[in-house]
Design a protein around this motif. Structure first.
Motif, PDB file in Angstrom:
ATOM      1  N   GLY A 155       0.777  -0.869   0.232  1.00 38.25           N
ATOM      2  CA  GLY A 155      -0.041  -0.116   0.321  1.00 38.25           C
ATOM      3  C   GLY A 155       0.248   1.569  -0.013  1.00 38.25           C
ATOM      4  N   LEU A 156       0.464   2.494  -0.033  1.00 39.46           N
ATOM      5  CA  LEU A 156       0.877   3.933  -0.464  1.00 39.46           C
ATOM      6  C   LEU A 156       0.919   4.225   1.060  1.00 39.46           C
ATOM      7  N   GLN A 157       2.320   4.196   1.538  1.00 38.89           N
ATOM      8  CA  GLN A 157       2.927   5.048   2.897  1.00 38.89           C
ATOM      9  C   GLN A 157       3.147   6.721   2.312  1.00 38.89           C
ATOM     10  N   PHE A 158       2.400   7.383   3.786  1.00 38.34           N
ATOM     11  CA  PHE A 158       2.925   8.419   3.278  1.00 38.34           C
ATOM     12  C   PHE A 158       4.157   9.249   3.764  1.00 38.34           C
ATOM     13  N   LEU A 159       4.242   9.849   3.008  1.00 35.67           N
ATOM     14  CA  LEU A 159       5.906  10.554   3.682  1.00 35.67           C
ATOM     15  C   LEU A 159       5.898  11.666   4.473  1.00 35.67           C
ATOM     16  N   LEU A 160       4.746  12.915   3.545  1.00 34.55           N
ATOM     17  CA  LEU A 160       4.992  14.274   4.025  1.00 34.55           C
ATOM     18  C   LEU A 160       3.983  15.371   3.485  1.00 34.55           C
ATOM     19  N   LYS A 161       3.219  15.977   4.292  1.00 32.60           N
ATOM     20  CA  LYS A 161       2.680  17.080   4.132  1.00 32.60           C
ATOM     21  C   LYS A 161       3.030  19.075   3.641  1.00 32.60           C
ATOM     22  N   TYR A 162       2.377  19.311   3.004  1.00 33.67           N
ATOM     23  CA  TYR A 162       2.270  20.192   3.373  1.00 33.67           C
ATOM     24  C   TYR A 162       0.919  21.246   3.823  1.00 33.67           C
ATOM     25  N   ILE A 163       0.730  22.106   4.635  1.00 33.87           N
ATOM     26  CA  ILE A 163      -0.875  22.984   4.922  1.00 33.87           C
ATOM     27  C   ILE A 163      -0.450  24.438   4.594  1.00 33.87           C
ATOM     28  N   THR A 164       0.307  24.569   5.093  1.00 34.24           N
ATOM     29  CA  THR A 164       1.405  26.262   5.422  1.00 34.24           C
ATOM     30  C   THR A 164       1.678  25.921   6.688  1.00 34.24           C
ATOM     31  N   GLY A 165       2.919  27.583   6.038  1.00 34.90           N
ATOM     32  CA  GLY A 165       4.082  27.694   6.874  1.00 34.90           C
ATOM     33  C   GLY A 165       5.256  27.820   6.331  1.00 34.90           C
ATOM     34  N   ASP A 166       6.437  27.225   6.519  1.00 42.97           N
ATOM     35  CA  ASP A 166       7.150  26.752   6.163  1.00 42.97           C
ATOM     36  C   ASP A 166       7.381  26.364   5.005  1.00 42.97           C
ATOM     37  N   ASN A 167       8.115  26.660   3.921  1.00 43.21           N
ATOM     38  CA  ASN A 167       7.989  25.943   2.385  1.00 43.21           C
ATOM     39  C   ASN A 167       8.667  25.100   2.154  1.00 43.21           C
ATOM     40  N   LEU A 168       9.454  24.919   3.167  1.00 45.58           N
ATOM     41  CA  LEU A 168      10.329  23.669   3.231  1.00 45.58           C
ATOM     42  C   LEU A 168       9.872  22.555   4.456  1.00 45.58           C
ATOM     43  N   VAL A 169       9.574  21.263   4.008  1.00 45.97           N
ATOM     44  CA  VAL A 169       8.434  21.003   4.431  1.00 45.97           C
ATOM     45  C   VAL A 169       9.588  18.793   4.717  1.00 45.97           C
ATOM     46  N   LYS A 170       9.767  18.831   5.657  1.00 46.64           N
ATOM     47  CA  LYS A 170      10.582  17.564   6.226  1.00 46.64           C
ATOM     48  C   LYS A 170       9.591  16.410   6.291  1.00 46.64           C
ATOM     49  N   GLY A 171       9.989  15.299   6.137  1.00 49.21           N
ATOM     50  CA  GLY A 171       8.914  13.953   6.099  1.00 49.21           C
ATOM     51  C   GLY A 171       9.560  12.685   6.716  1.00 49.21           C
ATOM     52  N   SER A 172       9.569  11.716   6.312  1.00 47.54           N
ATOM     53  CA  SER A 172       9.770  10.179   6.530  1.00 47.54           C
ATOM     54  C   SER A 172      11.432  10.116   5.766  1.00 47.54           C
ATOM     55  N   TYR A 173      12.012   9.418   6.338  1.00 45.44           N
ATOM     56  CA  TYR A 173      13.047   8.396   5.594  1.00 45.44           C
ATOM     57  C   TYR A 173      13.983   9.313   4.399  1.00 45.44           C
ATOM     58  N   GLY A 174      14.383  10.649   5.818  1.00 47.86           N
ATOM     59  CA  GLY A 174      14.852  11.733   5.023  1.00 47.86           C
ATOM     60  C   GLY A 174      14.382  12.532   3.767  1.00 47.86           C
ATOM     61  N   PHE A 175      13.050  12.227   3.209  1.00 46.12           N
ATOM     62  CA  PHE A 175      13.070  13.291   2.554  1.00 46.12           C
ATOM     63  C   PHE A 175      12.420  14.296   2.652  1.00 46.12           C
ATOM     64  N   GLU A 176      12.212  15.254   2.033  1.00 46.29           N
ATOM     65  CA  GLU A 176      12.006  16.664   1.694  1.00 46.29           C
ATOM     66  C   GLU A 176      11.030  17.149   0.995  1.00 46.29           C
TER      67      GLU A 176
END
Lengths: 114, 114
Positions: free
Chosen positions: A43-64
């Motif tokens: 299945g799909l795994q959630f990595l990261l999301k942008y809602i508001t705020g800082d334009n650079l979003v950090k997520g799982s497994y070192g992804f941004e």
């Protein structure tokens, strides 16, 4: 209507090199943007999301991911790719049609070579 | 923590036979539930979504139906399978009236109609 586009069917990168998986969006209001990863037969795994705020979003497994309003982009990045990052990556945007749905892109296959 | 289960993991069925795929969520109450189909290991097609027991919305008219007999149980069914029903079926959940809309996916069911 809300939509996302993933212009590359496949991205090839050597292990240790930086990677970028591209996503552009089209929305009528403020975008809520997401990245998911799918390994074979999983299945799909959630990595990261942008809602508001800082334009650079950090997520799982070192992804941004970097949100760029002027270019309507939300590209996924990682400074140093691993062979284990090889997978199918999906960008998604919140659907504003009255229910909590997501609109997914067509996916980009990332292949990291040793 | 929340977990989502799908079964069976794989299924091979002849054309014209019935289908029942099950999805259950643990660790949350009153979730939104979704059924997706993924063909050829690529794009996701939203089939059904549900905001509560007995409340089903269909995105695409087709040979399939869905039911939600309990708060955390979502079932995908067919009376007579077609070859075109083959694919990878994914169940997902999201927080009811959540702020950011992210969905969490189950491991999927690989259906092959022969």
């Amino acid at each position: 209507a809300q939509s996302v586009a993933q212009p590359e069917d496949q991205v090839n990168v050597a292990e240790g090199n930086p990677l970028t998986v591209k996503c552009t969006y089209s929305v009528s209001g403020n975008p809520y943007l997401f990245w998911y990863v799918q390994y074979p037969n999983r299945g799909l795994q959630f990595l990261l999301k942008y809602i508001t705020g800082d334009n650079l979003v950090k997520g799982s497994y070192g992804f941004e991911a970097e949100f760029n309003k002027s270019q309507t982009s939300f590209h996924l990045k990682k400074p140093s790719a691993l062979v284990s990052d090889s997978a199918l990556y999906f960008c998604a945007v919140r659907d504003l049609t009255g229910f909590q749905k997501l609109v997914f892109g067509t996916g980009t296959r990332l292949l990291v070579s040793p | 923590s929340q977990t989502i289960h799908q079964w069976p993991a794989t299924l091979v069925q002849p054309v014209g036979s019935p289908l029942s795929l099950e999805c259950t969520v643990e660790g949350t109450s009153n979730p939104n539930l979704y059924w997706y189909r993924q063909a050829a290991g690529r794009g996701l097609q939203l089939l059904f979504y549900s905001v509560g027991i007995g409340q089903i919305s269909s995105e695409v008219p087709q040979n399939l139906s869905a039911s939600r007999p309990q708060d955390r149980q979502f079932i995908l069914s067919s009376k007579k399978l077609l070859l075109s029903d083959s694919g990878f079926y994914l169940c997902a959940w999201s927080v009811q009236a959540g702020v950011s809309y992210e969905q969490y996916f189950g491991p999927g069911t690989r259906l092959t109609v022969t």
